[in-house]
Design a protein around this motif. Sequence first.
Motif, PDB file in Angstrom:
ATOM      1  N   ARG A 134       0.828  -1.209   0.000  1.00 31.89           N
ATOM      2  CA  ARG A 134       0.000   0.000   0.000  1.00 31.89           C
ATOM      3  C   ARG A 134       0.860   1.256   0.000  1.00 31.89           C
ATOM      4  O   ARG A 134       0.572   2.220  -0.707  1.00 31.89           O
ATOM      5  CB  ARG A 134      -0.928  -0.004   1.214  1.00 31.89           C
ATOM      6  CG  ARG A 134      -1.990  -1.095   1.206  1.00 31.89           C
ATOM      7  CD  ARG A 134      -2.949  -0.936   2.377  1.00 31.89           C
ATOM      8  NE  ARG A 134      -3.876  -2.048   2.448  1.00 31.89           N
ATOM      9  CZ  ARG A 134      -3.716  -3.089   3.275  1.00 31.89           C
ATOM     10  NH1 ARG A 134      -2.683  -3.141   4.086  1.00 31.89           N
ATOM     11  NH2 ARG A 134      -4.612  -4.061   3.295  1.00 31.89           N
ATOM     12  N   LEU A 135       1.900   1.244   0.800  1.00 30.29           N
ATOM     13  CA  LEU A 135       2.766   2.414   0.855  1.00 30.29           C
ATOM     14  C   LEU A 135       3.510   2.625  -0.456  1.00 30.29           C
ATOM     15  O   LEU A 135       3.681   3.761  -0.906  1.00 30.29           O
ATOM     16  CB  LEU A 135       3.765   2.268   2.006  1.00 30.29           C
ATOM     17  CG  LEU A 135       3.225   2.547   3.405  1.00 30.29           C
ATOM     18  CD1 LEU A 135       4.280   2.234   4.459  1.00 30.29           C
ATOM     19  CD2 LEU A 135       2.769   3.991   3.539  1.00 30.29           C
ATOM     20  N   ARG A 136       3.968   1.560  -1.061  1.00 25.02           N
ATOM     21  CA  ARG A 136       4.673   1.705  -2.340  1.00 25.02           C
ATOM     22  C   ARG A 136       3.746   2.251  -3.414  1.00 25.02           C
ATOM     23  O   ARG A 136       4.155   3.054  -4.256  1.00 25.02           O
ATOM     24  CB  ARG A 136       5.264   0.366  -2.760  1.00 25.02           C
ATOM     25  CG  ARG A 136       6.442  -0.072  -1.891  1.00 25.02           C
ATOM     26  CD  ARG A 136       7.183  -1.254  -2.497  1.00 25.02           C
ATOM     27  NE  ARG A 136       8.335  -1.602  -1.693  1.00 25.02           N
ATOM     28  CZ  ARG A 136       8.354  -2.583  -0.785  1.00 25.02           C
ATOM     29  NH1 ARG A 136       7.258  -3.305  -0.591  1.00 25.02           N
ATOM     30  NH2 ARG A 136       9.446  -2.838  -0.100  1.00 25.02           N
ATOM     31  N   LEU A 137       2.512   1.819  -3.396  1.00 28.90           N
ATOM     32  CA  LEU A 137       1.538   2.356  -4.347  1.00 28.90           C
ATOM     33  C   LEU A 137       1.242   3.825  -4.075  1.00 28.90           C
ATOM     34  O   LEU A 137       0.778   4.543  -4.967  1.00 28.90           O
ATOM     35  CB  LEU A 137       0.248   1.535  -4.303  1.00 28.90           C
ATOM     36  CG  LEU A 137       0.345   0.120  -4.889  1.00 28.90           C
ATOM     37  CD1 LEU A 137      -0.947  -0.659  -4.624  1.00 28.90           C
ATOM     38  CD2 LEU A 137       0.628   0.168  -6.393  1.00 28.90           C
ATOM     39  N   ALA A 138       1.490   4.262  -2.846  1.00 26.65           N
ATOM     40  CA  ALA A 138       1.324   5.676  -2.494  1.00 26.65           C
ATOM     41  C   ALA A 138       2.639   6.448  -2.675  1.00 26.65           C
ATOM     42  O   ALA A 138       2.793   7.549  -2.156  1.00 26.65           O
ATOM     43  CB  ALA A 138       0.832   5.808  -1.056  1.00 26.65           C
ATOM     44  N   ASP A 139       3.605   5.840  -3.384  1.00 27.43           N
ATOM     45  CA  ASP A 139       4.863   6.491  -3.768  1.00 27.43           C
ATOM     46  C   ASP A 139       5.840   6.668  -2.611  1.00 27.43           C
ATOM     47  O   ASP A 139       6.633   7.613  -2.599  1.00 27.43           O
ATOM     48  CB  ASP A 139       4.611   7.851  -4.437  1.00 27.43           C
ATOM     49  CG  ASP A 139       3.883   7.699  -5.762  1.00 27.43           C
ATOM     50  OD1 ASP A 139       4.133   6.698  -6.458  1.00 27.43           O
ATOM     51  OD2 ASP A 139       3.069   8.573  -6.095  1.00 27.43           O
ATOM     52  N   TYR A 140       5.807   5.767  -1.659  1.00 31.82           N
ATOM     53  CA  TYR A 140       6.825   5.742  -0.623  1.00 31.82           C
ATOM     54  C   TYR A 140       7.866   4.683  -0.969  1.00 31.82           C
ATOM     55  O   TYR A 140       7.531   3.620  -1.493  1.00 31.82           O
ATOM     56  CB  TYR A 140       6.222   5.425   0.749  1.00 31.82           C
ATOM     57  CG  TYR A 140       5.449   6.566   1.350  1.00 31.82           C
ATOM     58  CD1 TYR A 140       6.049   7.448   2.236  1.00 31.82           C
ATOM     59  CD2 TYR A 140       4.108   6.761   1.023  1.00 31.82           C
ATOM     60  CE1 TYR A 140       5.329   8.508   2.779  1.00 31.82           C
ATOM     61  CE2 TYR A 140       3.393   7.819   1.565  1.00 31.82           C
ATOM     62  CZ  TYR A 140       4.011   8.682   2.437  1.00 31.82           C
ATOM     63  OH  TYR A 140       3.301   9.727   2.964  1.00 31.82           O
TER      64      TYR A 140
END
Length: 212
Positions: A171-177
């Motif tokens: 989820r965080l990677r999809l939010a560009d983290y």
Amino acid sequence: MLRDAVNNDVEIVQNAHNCLVYSDPLSAHGLTWRQLVRWWRADRMPSADERTAADALYRHLYRSLDSLPEQTVLHTYCARYAEPAGFELPALIPQVYLHYDPYTRKSGAHSGSLYRQRMDFLLLPPDRSRIVIEVDGAHHYGTKNKPDTKGRSTYTASPELYSEMVAEDRRLRLADYEIYRFGGWELTRPNGSQIISDFFTELLARHKKPTP
């Protein structure tokens, strides 16, 4: 818990007495240690010089950590602040709450809500990326057993906990983290500080200020 911590539009919804709220506008090129110290100095120590305020801020951040591996990460990274131009390095911020991120909402791809509330560490480097560093103890991937006859605690691996952890990472990677994980065990070894130091050397080299 905080809302919109990255963009500096912060609302404290609980535990306000335990939170530091950075209230200055974030620059287009992240958040440096000097910027964070300048804010701390104006807010808490207006009569102190920069070095004195920096030392007090570091000690305050260090006290927010209750595990040796996390303390090793902060201590090892912050030693770089003493180097030439060290105050211009990205600030390493511990115990950051990121419950809501408007960058995600504005993209239209996601609602903006982030499942995980607290990050172990956050870096906002000059290339405008957002880097999360997590230090995982046994409780991240195992359930605690009853102490043995000598009072020692052990853990049993939990596929459920591990699945929850990697789902949150997605989820965080999809939010560009950008997310990096360390096992707490490796940071308690004699070479733990060197592992951290080598990691940050490579990470900072990769996330330099973009060339105009």
